[in-house]
Motif scaffolding. Structure first.
Motif, PDB file in Angstrom:
ATOM      1  N   LEU A   1       4.210  -3.640   6.673  1.00  0.00           N
ATOM      2  CA  LEU A   1       3.306  -3.784   5.577  1.00  0.00           C
ATOM      3  C   LEU A   1       3.435  -4.700   4.405  1.00  0.00           C
ATOM      4  O   LEU A   1       2.340  -5.388   4.415  1.00  0.00           O
ATOM      5  CB  LEU A   1       3.793  -2.451   4.783  1.00  0.00           C
ATOM      6  N   GLU A   2       4.662  -5.219   4.623  1.00  0.00           N
ATOM      7  CA  GLU A   2       4.790  -6.627   3.598  1.00  0.00           C
ATOM      8  C   GLU A   2       3.907  -7.529   4.122  1.00  0.00           C
ATOM      9  O   GLU A   2       3.570  -8.577   3.267  1.00  0.00           O
ATOM     10  CB  GLU A   2       6.124  -6.671   3.427  1.00  0.00           C
ATOM     11  N   THR A   3       4.112  -7.797   5.483  1.00  0.00           N
ATOM     12  CA  THR A   3       3.810  -9.121   6.056  1.00  0.00           C
ATOM     13  C   THR A   3       1.951  -9.097   5.843  1.00  0.00           C
ATOM     14  O   THR A   3       1.523  -9.888   5.727  1.00  0.00           O
ATOM     15  CB  THR A   3       3.856  -9.143   7.609  1.00  0.00           C
ATOM     16  N   LEU A   4       1.662  -7.757   6.150  1.00  0.00           N
ATOM     17  CA  LEU A   4       0.259  -7.539   6.132  1.00  0.00           C
ATOM     18  C   LEU A   4      -0.532  -7.689   4.716  1.00  0.00           C
ATOM     19  O   LEU A   4      -1.279  -8.558   4.345  1.00  0.00           O
ATOM     20  CB  LEU A   4      -0.237  -6.186   6.609  1.00  0.00           C
ATOM     21  N   VAL A   5       0.377  -7.336   3.755  1.00  0.00           N
ATOM     22  CA  VAL A   5      -0.048  -7.438   2.534  1.00  0.00           C
ATOM     23  C   VAL A   5       0.011  -8.929   2.075  1.00  0.00           C
ATOM     24  O   VAL A   5      -1.102  -9.409   1.261  1.00  0.00           O
ATOM     25  CB  VAL A   5       0.812  -6.521   1.175  1.00  0.00           C
ATOM     26  N   VAL A   6       0.971  -9.860   2.461  1.00  0.00           N
ATOM     27  CA  VAL A   6       1.043 -11.116   2.314  1.00  0.00           C
ATOM     28  C   VAL A   6      -0.246 -11.706   2.862  1.00  0.00           C
ATOM     29  O   VAL A   6      -0.917 -12.732   2.246  1.00  0.00           O
ATOM     30  CB  VAL A   6       2.177 -11.670   2.514  1.00  0.00           C
ATOM     31  N   GLY A   7      -0.562 -11.486   4.097  1.00  0.00           N
ATOM     32  CA  GLY A   7      -1.351 -12.164   4.862  1.00  0.00           C
ATOM     33  C   GLY A   7      -2.862 -11.800   4.406  1.00  0.00           C
ATOM     34  O   GLY A   7      -3.628 -12.493   4.379  1.00  0.00           O
ATOM     35  N   TYR A   8      -3.223 -10.539   4.059  1.00  0.00           N
ATOM     36  CA  TYR A   8      -4.591 -10.192   3.688  1.00  0.00           C
ATOM     37  C   TYR A   8      -4.801  -9.944   2.215  1.00  0.00           C
ATOM     38  O   TYR A   8      -6.055  -9.837   1.882  1.00  0.00           O
ATOM     39  CB  TYR A   8      -4.827  -8.771   4.314  1.00  0.00           C
ATOM     40  N   VAL A   9      -3.731  -9.528   1.273  1.00  0.00           N
ATOM     41  CA  VAL A   9      -3.908  -9.394   0.023  1.00  0.00           C
ATOM     42  C   VAL A   9      -3.769 -10.624  -0.613  1.00  0.00           C
ATOM     43  O   VAL A   9      -4.751 -11.310  -0.999  1.00  0.00           O
ATOM     44  CB  VAL A   9      -3.412  -8.225  -0.419  1.00  0.00           C
ATOM     45  N   SER A  10      -2.407 -10.788  -1.204  1.00  0.00           N
ATOM     46  CA  SER A  10      -2.253 -11.780  -1.960  1.00  0.00           C
ATOM     47  C   SER A  10      -0.739 -11.967  -1.753  1.00  0.00           C
ATOM     48  O   SER A  10       0.282 -10.998  -1.803  1.00  0.00           O
ATOM     49  CB  SER A  10      -2.538 -11.598  -3.539  1.00  0.00           C
ATOM     50  N   PRO A  11      -0.259 -13.187  -1.479  1.00  0.00           N
ATOM     51  CA  PRO A  11       1.174 -13.495  -1.508  1.00  0.00           C
ATOM     52  C   PRO A  11       2.040 -13.139  -2.725  1.00  0.00           C
ATOM     53  O   PRO A  11       3.340 -12.982  -2.726  1.00  0.00           O
ATOM     54  CB  PRO A  11       1.332 -14.808  -0.919  1.00  0.00           C
ATOM     55  N   MET A  12       1.415 -13.184  -3.547  1.00  0.00           N
ATOM     56  CA  MET A  12       1.960 -12.742  -5.075  1.00  0.00           C
ATOM     57  C   MET A  12       2.763 -11.617  -5.192  1.00  0.00           C
ATOM     58  O   MET A  12       3.599 -11.478  -6.061  1.00  0.00           O
ATOM     59  CB  MET A  12       0.901 -12.875  -6.290  1.00  0.00           C
ATOM     60  N   TYR A  13       1.972 -10.579  -4.363  1.00  0.00           N
ATOM     61  CA  TYR A  13       2.540  -9.173  -4.545  1.00  0.00           C
ATOM     62  C   TYR A  13       3.592  -8.988  -3.672  1.00  0.00           C
ATOM     63  O   TYR A  13       3.896  -7.730  -3.467  1.00  0.00           O
ATOM     64  CB  TYR A  13       1.500  -8.355  -4.508  1.00  0.00           C
ATOM     65  N   ARG A  14       4.038  -9.939  -2.878  1.00  0.00           N
ATOM     66  CA  ARG A  14       5.192  -9.684  -1.908  1.00  0.00           C
ATOM     67  C   ARG A  14       6.279  -8.625  -2.316  1.00  0.00           C
ATOM     68  O   ARG A  14       6.597  -7.861  -1.636  1.00  0.00           O
ATOM     69  CB  ARG A  14       5.632 -11.149  -1.355  1.00  0.00           C
ATOM     70  N   ASP A  15       6.708  -9.171  -3.598  1.00  0.00           N
ATOM     71  CA  ASP A  15       7.908  -8.217  -3.801  1.00  0.00           C
ATOM     72  C   ASP A  15       7.673  -7.016  -4.581  1.00  0.00           C
ATOM     73  O   ASP A  15       8.603  -6.249  -4.642  1.00  0.00           O
ATOM     74  CB  ASP A  15       8.828  -9.146  -5.011  1.00  0.00           C
ATOM     75  N   ALA A  16       6.447  -6.814  -4.958  1.00  0.00           N
ATOM     76  CA  ALA A  16       6.061  -5.861  -5.706  1.00  0.00           C
ATOM     77  C   ALA A  16       5.869  -4.357  -4.906  1.00  0.00           C
ATOM     78  O   ALA A  16       5.839  -3.346  -4.983  1.00  0.00           O
ATOM     79  CB  ALA A  16       4.970  -5.624  -6.510  1.00  0.00           C
ATOM     80  N   ILE A  17       5.414  -4.842  -3.542  1.00  0.00           N
ATOM     81  CA  ILE A  17       4.936  -3.930  -2.712  1.00  0.00           C
ATOM     82  C   ILE A  17       6.004  -2.912  -2.272  1.00  0.00           C
ATOM     83  O   ILE A  17       5.866  -1.606  -2.086  1.00  0.00           O
ATOM     84  CB  ILE A  17       4.221  -4.574  -1.150  1.00  0.00           C
ATOM     85  N   ALA A  18       7.209  -3.484  -2.112  1.00  0.00           N
ATOM     86  CA  ALA A  18       8.443  -2.560  -1.653  1.00  0.00           C
ATOM     87  C   ALA A  18       8.406  -1.337  -2.678  1.00  0.00           C
ATOM     88  O   ALA A  18       8.725  -0.236  -2.441  1.00  0.00           O
ATOM     89  CB  ALA A  18       9.507  -3.317  -1.472  1.00  0.00           C
ATOM     90  N   PHE A  19       8.213  -1.877  -4.010  1.00  0.00           N
ATOM     91  CA  PHE A  19       8.514  -0.981  -5.041  1.00  0.00           C
ATOM     92  C   PHE A  19       7.415   0.222  -5.085  1.00  0.00           C
ATOM     93  O   PHE A  19       7.827   1.355  -5.499  1.00  0.00           O
ATOM     94  CB  PHE A  19       8.767  -1.624  -6.392  1.00  0.00           C
ATOM     95  N   ALA A  20       6.224  -0.288  -4.841  1.00  0.00           N
ATOM     96  CA  ALA A  20       5.334   0.772  -4.860  1.00  0.00           C
ATOM     97  C   ALA A  20       5.295   1.852  -3.787  1.00  0.00           C
ATOM     98  O   ALA A  20       5.275   2.917  -4.019  1.00  0.00           O
ATOM     99  CB  ALA A  20       3.895  -0.292  -4.782  1.00  0.00           C
ATOM    100  N   VAL A  21       5.780   1.260  -2.551  1.00  0.00           N
ATOM    101  CA  VAL A  21       6.400   2.270  -1.447  1.00  0.00           C
ATOM    102  C   VAL A  21       7.147   3.204  -1.916  1.00  0.00           C
ATOM    103  O   VAL A  21       7.142   4.332  -1.698  1.00  0.00           O
ATOM    104  CB  VAL A  21       6.418   1.288  -0.188  1.00  0.00           C
TER     105      VAL A  21
END
Lengths: 310, 332
Positions: A269-289
């Motif tokens: 999930l993290e790699t997909l978010v970095v690849g397709y959305v924005s690398p800036m949200y790399r660290d926030a995605i885990a917390f959102a999950v």
């Protein structure tokens, strides 16, 4: 399609790192019902142990230093570095448990949590004092090149090493937990500590063993991550530690298969978010999950539903 | 007029008088004095959540960040326009600064409400990590907001924070927390802490009390953030990370969870301590390894945390009541 496959492979190799760390959280939670906040920092110590041990290993196996091509000696060298740092971290984990967590076993959970945060901050900052705060470059213990014959896909040898070693470690762990006496005792302890101790199981030994096992896996994750991303520093354990915790919760804390599943899912999930959305949200995605999973399915994907007793 | 209110008024009058001599204070000591004030606000407000209500929040710095950025945005983007509209003057400027602080507080309180409502259903370890996560999310969001400088940080033109505003905020925070704790609400907070199940069985809406403690705590964290922003004149999202939250948690734990005077003492001690350590680390007589270790105050803080939990989980300054009673007995 190629790009998606590429992201998936990158995600899998990141996810296996999370999975290895998450196993430590989940095992300790299983036997002690508390979150070992310092676990991410054990992962950091694992990477640094490899950094300092590699030159010693090369003294014994001089040919291992030659990483221009694949050879038995370079693989043996890398394997020795991996095993030795796993051993160092196992000892560290057992020491932490003996010195700090054991005296607090009957205390309120908040006390233990604060202590664990203290241990975590201690490891980070003592690491800064001991190793220096600036990032270090992890030595090249394996030749790093792309595997040929895959068309547009770029799969590095090291990435596949991560996957293979993780798989071997998972099989070994499964064997230890399901087939050995220690593993059986561990499961008994997780199920009911009082009854386990009445059956003649020495709870202290089993808890030490669990800490050692979990810390060794974290060390393996540290080494495996460092051969792909060779920059290591004393604070590198904070974020992977928290993300691996999220992975453990995602899979259902206390559940070994869940930790692996959660780790892989989170990595992808993290790699997909970095690849397709924005690398800036790399660290926030885990917390959102984490927040989402705690709100909608607090027991995790594979966790058992437990009713609270008063 | 009841006693706490008298104390509040006396104290406010005192700091108002003291603030006249603000210019005469050595800048170094002034810096320490203001930092102590800000840390008191932070510690006392976190104590309401972590100490009195028994919820373990690790995201206090996130609320501080919200307050800092909201108030800084006010003074940078809105206040000059309003100031021009009303003709300027130092009184108007101070009033607008106070307004910006309060706006920062309300912004943080709003964030506290948004965080508190979903996450306060969780307990103990989970709550700690979720609040940590929210703190980090706030940090990442600020980092991605170009309007307030993003990852470059934000400079604030004027240094508005003074002795008076800082200690006014500190006094108000202490007053509000002490009054709350001694009110019906306070009974609710303590009951949630001591036994949530029993509290629920007695018909207490535990979620309401938890959220209330959280929102009030976040409000004061926001005020502290505004004070900090207008004192340092430069804020950066990295400055409000996890370690900042830990700093505040250490203040609360050292002072004793649920012990406001202790927390105030701890805030003072932990602000002065790094300065003392710096002097100690400069001593030639000490061995080099010890000096190196002293330079990193977090090593000491972490050992302090572990040591306190092992030997004195109630905090360093608990038992103050015993001495107070002894002193009162002697007076009588």
């Amino acid at each position: 399609m190629t790009e998606f496959l590429q992201q998936l492979i990158n995600g899998l190799s990141l996810g296996s790192i999370y999975a290895l760390i998450a196993l430590g959280y989940t095992m300790v939670y299983g036997v002690l019902k508390f979150i070992n906040f310092a676990h991410g920092d054990v992962y950091m110590v694992g990477a640094f142990a490899g950094y300092y041990l590699a030159p010693w290993v090369w003294k014994v196996i001089p040919a291992g230093q030659d990483t221009t091509r694949f050879s038995w000696s370079s693989s043996a060298g890398a394997f020795a570095v991996l095993l030795l740092s796993m051993a160092v971290c196992a000892v560290l984990g057992i020491l932490i448990e003996k010195l700090v967590y054991r005296p607090l076993r009957k205390r309120p959970r908040l006390t233990v949590l604060i202590t664990a945060i203290g241990v975590s901050i201690f490891l980070e900052n003592f690491g800064q004092y001991l190793f220096g705060a600036d990032p270090k470059s992890f030595p090249e213990i394996l030749p790093d090149r792309a595997i040929e014959g895959l068309g547009d896909l770029t799969v590095m040898v090291n990435q596949s090493v991560v996957l293979v070693v993780t798989l071997i470690l998972l099989v070994a762990l499964h064997f230890i937990v399901m087939r050995t006496k220690m593993g059986t005792a561990m499961r008994a302890l997780a199920y009911n500590p009082a009854a386990a101790s009445l059956m003649g199981i020495n709870n202290d030994v089993i808890i030490s063993f669990t800490f050692g096992l979990g810390s060794a896996l974290a060390a393996a994750a540290g080494i495996l991550n460092a051969i792909n991303y060779p920059s290591i520093d004393p604070l590198m354990g904070i974020l992977p530690g928290i993300k691996a915790f999220v992975a453990a919760v995602l899979g259902g804390i206390g559940n070994l298969q869940g930790a692996v599943l959660g780790g892989i899912l989170l990595g992808v999930l993290e790699t997909l978010v970095v690849g397709y959305v924005s690398p800036m949200y790399r660290d926030a995605i885990a917390f959102a999950v984490l927040i989402a999973i705690l709100l909608f399915k607090p027991n995790g994907l594979l966790g058992r539903v437990e009713s609270e007793k008063v | 007029m009841n006693r706490p209110k008298t104390w509040l008024l006396v104290f406010v009058a005192l700091i108002w008088a003291a603030s006249w001599f603000q210019g005469a204070i050595n800048p170094y000591y002034f810096d320490i004095l203001i930092t102590i004030g800000i840390n008191i606000v932070l510690g006392v407000s976190l104590n309401l959540v972590n100490g009195y209500t028994g919820q373990f929040s690790l995201g206090h710095a996130g609320f501080m960040a919200v307050g800092a950025y909201v108030s800084a945005a006010m003074t940078i983007f809105l206040c000059p326009r309003w100031l021009a509209a009303c003709g300027g003057g130092s009184t108007a400027e101070s009033a607008l600064f106070l307004g910006a602080l309060v706006a920062g507080g309300f912004g943080a309180a709003l964030a506290g409400l948004a965080v508190g409502v979903p996450s306060l259903r969780l307990k103990g370890d989970y709550l700690a990590i979720v609040t940590l996560g929210f703190g980090e999310i706030i940090r990442v969001m600020v980092q991605n907001t170009e309007a307030v400088g993003g990852s470059r940080g934000l400079s604030i033109p004027a240094r508005e924070t003074g002795l008076f505003t800082t200690y006014l905020a500190a006094a108000l925070a202490v007053y509000v927390v002490v009054s709350l704790v001694h009110s019906t609400y306070g009974r609710g907070f303590l009951m949630v802490r001591d036994d949530e199940v029993a509290a629920e069985a007695m018909g207490i809406n535990t979620t309401k009390y938890k959220v209330m403690a959280f929102v009030v705590g976040a409000f004061f964290a926001g005020i502290a953030g505004g004070l900090y922003a207008h004192f340092k004149q430069f804020i950066h999202p990295e400055g409000f990370g996890f370690l900042r939250s830990v700093d505040i948690v250490v203040i609360v734990i050292l002072g004793g969870m649920g012990n406001t005077p202790g927390v105030i003492l701890a805030a003072i001690l932990l602000t002065i301590l790094p300065e003392g350590l710096r002097a100690l680390a400069a001593l030639e007589a000490l061995p080099v390894w010890l000096r190196g270790m002293i330079q990193n105050r977090m090593i000491l803080y972490s050992l302090l945390l572990i040591g306190l939990m092992l030997t004195r989980p109630q905090g360093l300054f608990s038992g103050g009541g015993k001495w107070l009673r002894w002193w009162k007995r002697r007076q009588a």
